[in-house]
Design a protein around this motif. Structure first.
Motif, mmCIF file in Angstrom:
data_model
loop_
_atom_site.group_PDB
_atom_site.id
_atom_site.type_symbol
_atom_site.label_atom_id
_atom_site.label_comp_id
_atom_site.label_asym_id
_atom_site.label_seq_id
_atom_site.Cartn_x
_atom_site.Cartn_y
_atom_site.Cartn_z
ATOM 1 N N ARG A 267 0.837 -1.201 0.000
ATOM 2 C CA ARG A 267 0.000 0.000 0.000
ATOM 3 C C ARG A 267 0.870 1.248 0.000
ATOM 4 N N VAL A 268 0.474 2.212 -0.837
ATOM 5 C CA VAL A 268 1.111 3.525 -0.878
ATOM 6 C C VAL A 268 0.036 4.554 -0.560
ATOM 7 N N ARG A 269 0.313 5.393 0.420
ATOM 8 C CA ARG A 269 -0.646 6.403 0.854
ATOM 9 C C ARG A 269 0.008 7.779 0.721
ATOM 10 N N VAL A 270 -0.748 8.745 0.240
ATOM 11 C CA VAL A 270 -0.238 10.108 0.085
ATOM 12 C C VAL A 270 -0.919 11.010 1.104
ATOM 13 N N PRO A 294 -7.015 4.830 -2.363
ATOM 14 C CA PRO A 294 -7.805 6.025 -2.678
ATOM 15 C C PRO A 294 -8.099 6.806 -1.402
ATOM 16 N N TYR A 295 -7.090 7.513 -0.951
ATOM 17 C CA TYR A 295 -7.161 8.234 0.316
ATOM 18 C C TYR A 295 -6.728 9.666 0.055
ATOM 19 N N PHE A 296 -7.563 10.636 0.451
ATOM 20 C CA PHE A 296 -7.317 12.030 0.120
ATOM 21 C C PHE A 296 -7.298 12.874 1.390
ATOM 22 N N VAL A 421 -7.677 -4.427 4.892
ATOM 23 C CA VAL A 421 -7.118 -3.974 6.169
ATOM 24 C C VAL A 421 -5.698 -4.514 6.337
ATOM 25 N N LEU A 422 -4.788 -3.654 6.747
ATOM 26 C CA LEU A 422 -3.433 -4.060 7.098
ATOM 27 C C LEU A 422 -3.384 -4.280 8.610
ATOM 28 N N VAL A 423 -3.062 -5.501 9.031
ATOM 29 C CA VAL A 423 -3.028 -5.839 10.460
ATOM 30 C C VAL A 423 -1.793 -5.208 11.100
ATOM 31 N N GLU A 424 -2.009 -4.445 12.191
ATOM 32 C CA GLU A 424 -0.895 -3.756 12.853
ATOM 33 C C GLU A 424 -0.649 -4.238 14.275
ATOM 34 N N THR A 425 -1.679 -4.749 14.945
ATOM 35 C CA THR A 425 -1.485 -5.284 16.294
ATOM 36 C C THR A 425 -2.287 -6.562 16.458
ATOM 37 N N ALA A 437 -8.061 0.175 7.506
ATOM 38 C CA ALA A 437 -8.561 0.006 6.147
ATOM 39 C C ALA A 437 -7.940 1.082 5.247
ATOM 40 N N ASP A 438 -8.198 0.986 3.957
ATOM 41 C CA ASP A 438 -7.613 1.932 3.012
ATOM 42 C C ASP A 438 -7.936 3.379 3.357
#
Length: 482
Positions: A267-270, A294-296, A421-425, A437-438
């Motif tokens: 995932r790449v987020r700006v 798709p995150y703004f 969803v990227l699991v972090e904990t 989530a995204d």
């Protein structure tokens, strides 16, 4: 063998500071310093401060004072770096004699040398603050032609330039040492800002806008992937300006697909997007490129045209709604967040009602609300029409309550959606795993609790949203992605 000097880093503020701290850690580790998470057991505590708003300044001062409490008999020396240190320099040193030194961005390339000198008891004179915008050639093209680099930021080095152990021998070598082993990491895209918002002091101490070369950004992304990172968050003061000083204002559109193609990066987020600089091609890339979420993160700040003009910003509520509509035409599930300032000089009750109406229509996923306060050296501090503190506080509370209601409604609308969803904990006691989530960025947005067995940190899963708890979601795992 002489004892290796030791240091503990404390980072305050935004993700840009996180990157700076990891670069400082990389430089120190490369010079033989031992890094420790326990400030009570080191020679020096290095506090990376934030100088953005009054609350952040106070937090930085309080943290420095807490660190100096550890000094006692033979305790650690305390050194301030970061935005507050850069912004106030000698003034901060005089106001906080408990600290042993205040270092600016220009000290970063020689941080190990500076700290050794401080340990030796050598006298240190803090820098005199100055407007960093005046230190560089005026135009972006001139800055690029002059070979200007991001202040305090290391360029990518060849293996011959760095000692062993700074990064895996199999990958690119970076003067950066991760301080958090999680699957998400910020990656600095650029530094500084050429905009002149009347309320913002950041350009004066961060300097003019300077893009990092795409090759450096890509090399660092590959290095982060080798460290186990699965999501990179591109950070800067203004990501939509990326490339303008390199002769290509559309450079972000070409860079994002390359970053998404880096092996290991899922995932790449700006972050930090200027609404006035959003363009159709960038929206298409951010909503249509696999691996780019798709995150703004749009910096609206207000919705009343007259208030925005006094802020020296463009647009109004109607134009902002048109931008949101264009984004959702491409990606209805897109996450959109923004921050807003209330109580700006000259803001009327009608202006506030315009903002409230805009938020009601916009249906944003996350909303940050800040009450206006004067910032040293800004144009806004000199404007007439200042509101009483009580009025500003009342308006901030009023908008915050509305924002909570609206973002909770938006979260409820996502019930039934399939999210990635990227699991972090993952808790050992059998509690649900948690991730994002995204449409959820680190720290600033909500999280997603996952119901499903056998999950590990770093897993990327598809899950069905079954409930919303405020801005947080609860979701049942459908599948674990490869």
């Amino acid at each position: 063998m002489p004892k290796r000097p030791s240091v503990s880093l404390i980072t305050l503020g935004c993700a840009r500071n996180e990157v700076d701290s990891e670069e400082l850690a990389g430089r120190l580790a490369a010079d033989g310093w031992t890094l420790s998470e326990d400030p009570r057991e080191v020679d020096i505590v290095l506090v990376n401060t934030c100088g953005f708003i009054e609350a952040a300044k106070k937090d930085s001062i309080d943290t420095l004072l807490e660190a100096t409490d550890l000094k006692g008999q033979g305790g650690p020396k305390v050194v301030a770096v970061g935005c507050l240190a850069e912004r106030y320099g000698l003034q901060l040193a005089e106001a906080l004699p408990e600290a042993d030194a205040v270092l600016g961005f220009d000290d970063y390339p020689k941080i190990a040398e500076r700290l050794r000198s401080i340990l030796a008891g050598d006298p240190h004179v803090s820098h005199a603050p100055r407007d960093r915008r005046k230190l560089l050639p005026i135009t972006p093209v001139e800055r690029h032609a002059a070979g200007v680099t991001v202040p305090g930021h290391a360029v990518v080095s060849t293996p011959e330039d760095l000692p062993d152990g700074v990064a895996p021998a199999s990958g690119p070598r970076m003067l950066r040492r991760r301080l958090d082993g999680g699957p998400v990491a910020p990656l600095k895209l650029a530094s500084g800002c050429d905009r002149r918002c009347s309320f913002c002091a950041i350009p004066s101490f961060r300097g003019s806008f300077v893009s990092r070369p795409p090759s450096d950004v890509l090399a660092e992304a590959r290095w982060l992937a080798e460290q186990g990172v699965r999501e990179i968050v591109l950070v800067s003061e203004n990501s939509t300006s990326y490339g303008k000083d390199l002769g290509d204002l559309r450079l972000l559109e070409s860079l994002l697909p390359q970053l998404a193609a880096v092996d290991g990066i899922e995932r790449v987020r700006v972050s930090y997007l200027q609404p006035a600089e959003m363009r159709p091609g960038l929206i298409e890339v951010m909503t249509g490129t696999p691996g780019v979420v798709p995150y703004f993160d749009l910096s609206f700040q207000h919705a009343s045209g007259p208030v925005l003009r006094r802020m020296r910003r463009f647009g109004d509520g109607e134009r902002f709604l048109e931008l949101i509509e264009r984004i959702r035409e491409h990606a209805p599930e897109a996450g959109i967040r923004s921050n807003f300032i209330v109580g700006f000089p000259g803001e009327t009750e009608e202006d506030l009602e315009v903002l409230e109406g805009f938020l009601t229509e916009a249906s944003l996923d996350a909303i940050g609300v800040f009450g206006y306060s004067d910032e040293d050296g800004t144009e806004a501090a000199t404007l007439d029409g200042k509101l009483e503190e009580e009025v500003i506080a009342e308006r901030a509370e009023r908008l915050t309550l509305l924002a909570e209601e609206l973002t909770w409604q938006r979260a409820e609308e996502r019930v039934g959606e399939i999210v990635t969803v990227l699991v972090e904990t993952v808790e050992e006691d059998g509690a649900p795993a948690e991730g994002r989530a995204d449409h959820q960025a680190p720290e600033v947005d909500g999280t997603t609790r996952l119901r499903g067995a056998g999950l590990r940190v770093g897993d990327l899963v598809r899950a069905e949203v079954v409930a919303a708890e405020g801005v947080d979601l609860v979701a049942d795992v459908v599948e674990v992605l490869p």
